[in-house]
Scaffold this motif. Structure first.
Motif: not given
Length: 305
Positions: A9-19, A58-67
């Motif tokens: 078993l492994l893992a993933a999800c992610a990222t931000t403002g790269l255009l 992955s942090i997906i919400d500024p309230r500290g929500l992690v997926l």
């Protein structure tokens, strides 16, 4: 540490403002992508005080929500009693005891064991957290260059690996709504729950499992699997409602980078309680609010090698 057998078993999800767009992915700036996305990837250490499990998220919400994955935060069908989340340091040395300094307690918000997805919340964190955006997967498909960031056992934390999407599954293993990417991007135990990113730095999947042997016991290579962000988005919407928009996430990330440079702290966010929590697609009562621990920092796990 726990390792899985046939399906590790492994893992993933992610990222931000790269255009960059998927069409521009052939010219991925991996260094820039890593610099932007890695701070929003966390190391998750779960334990009962005697044995433990390590994964990514992955942090997906500024309230500290992690997926992350359900299997990262559960053991024998139950939540681990202790779940700690570690944020990326400014410099990675490869020494876990030196790198895992920014640790926080976390609580389970919701989980979907059938799809191996889970949401946890970092508690009592006074840092403005960077956030990863979940892709809608528009224009993303087979042949797409991909990047994984996570914490492979035996390797350094916040390691980056690259590859491509090799196949796409709808309703994999007969599980309705469980859509999965197959990728050659190297994944190992410890990558579970971490992000699979496209060339723009958007989270396109949650790294979840690998196959290393076929039914005849013959060795397999490059068969790694990530739950598509479309499945994750649908589940999260069902559990929590809407997440922050892309423009809101970009604003949060700009403010997070500014505050980290200035050393600014903030009030800990409120505890997230799902208005309509779901378990395996069935309605369940929302979890009770958990009081943050007296101290927000936790020591590096003793059993991380």
């Amino acid at each position: 540490m726990r390792t899985a057998m046939t399906l590790s078993l492994l893992a993933a999800c992610a990222t931000t403002g790269l255009l960059a767009t998927p069409a521009q992915a052939a010219q991925i700036d991996y260094k820039r992508l890593y610099t932007t996305a890695a701070p929003a990837v966390v190391l998750i250490h779960s334990s009962d005080g005697k044995i433990g499990s390590q994964g990514s998220g992955s942090i997906i919400d500024p309230r500290g929500l992690v997926l992350t994955n359900t299997h990262v935060i559960t053991h024998n069908g139950h939540d681990w009693p202790q779940i700690n989340v570690f944020l990326k340091p400014s410099e990675i040395t490869g020494d876990f005891k030196r790198d895992l300094k920014k640790g926080y307690a976390a609580r389970v918000v919701a989980k979907h064991p059938v799809w191996d997805l889970a949401l946890i919340q970092i508690l009592n964190c006074r840092e403005r957290l960077p956030v990863l955006a979940l892709s809608s997967l528009e224009g993303v498909g087979i042949g797409e260059p991909t990047v994984a960031i996570g914490h492979p056992g035996g390797g350094a934390p916040w390691s980056l690996t690259t590859g491509t999407i090799g196949a796409s599954f709808q309703d994999m293993m007969g599980k309705q709504g469980w859509h999965v990417f197959q990728t050659e991007t190297a994944l190992n135990p410890g990558n579970s729950g971490g992000p699979l990113l496209d060339g723009s730095g958007a989270v396109i999947g949650v790294n979840t499992f690998i196959r290393r042997k076929n039914n005849d016991g013959l060795a397999l290579v490059g068969l790694n699997f990530a739950v598509k962000s479309s499945s994750a988005r649908a589940w999260i919407h069902n559990v929590l409602g809407s997440l922050p928009s892309a423009s809101e996430l970009e604003k949060d990330n700009r403010e997070s980078r500014r505050d980290r440079i200035a050393g600014v702290t903030a009030r800990p966010p409120e505890v997230i309680v799902p208005p309509r929590a779901q378990v395996n697609g069935q309605a369940a009562p929302p979890p009770a609010a958990v009081a943050p621990p007296a101290t927000h920092r936790v020591p590096p796990p003793a059993d991380v090698a």
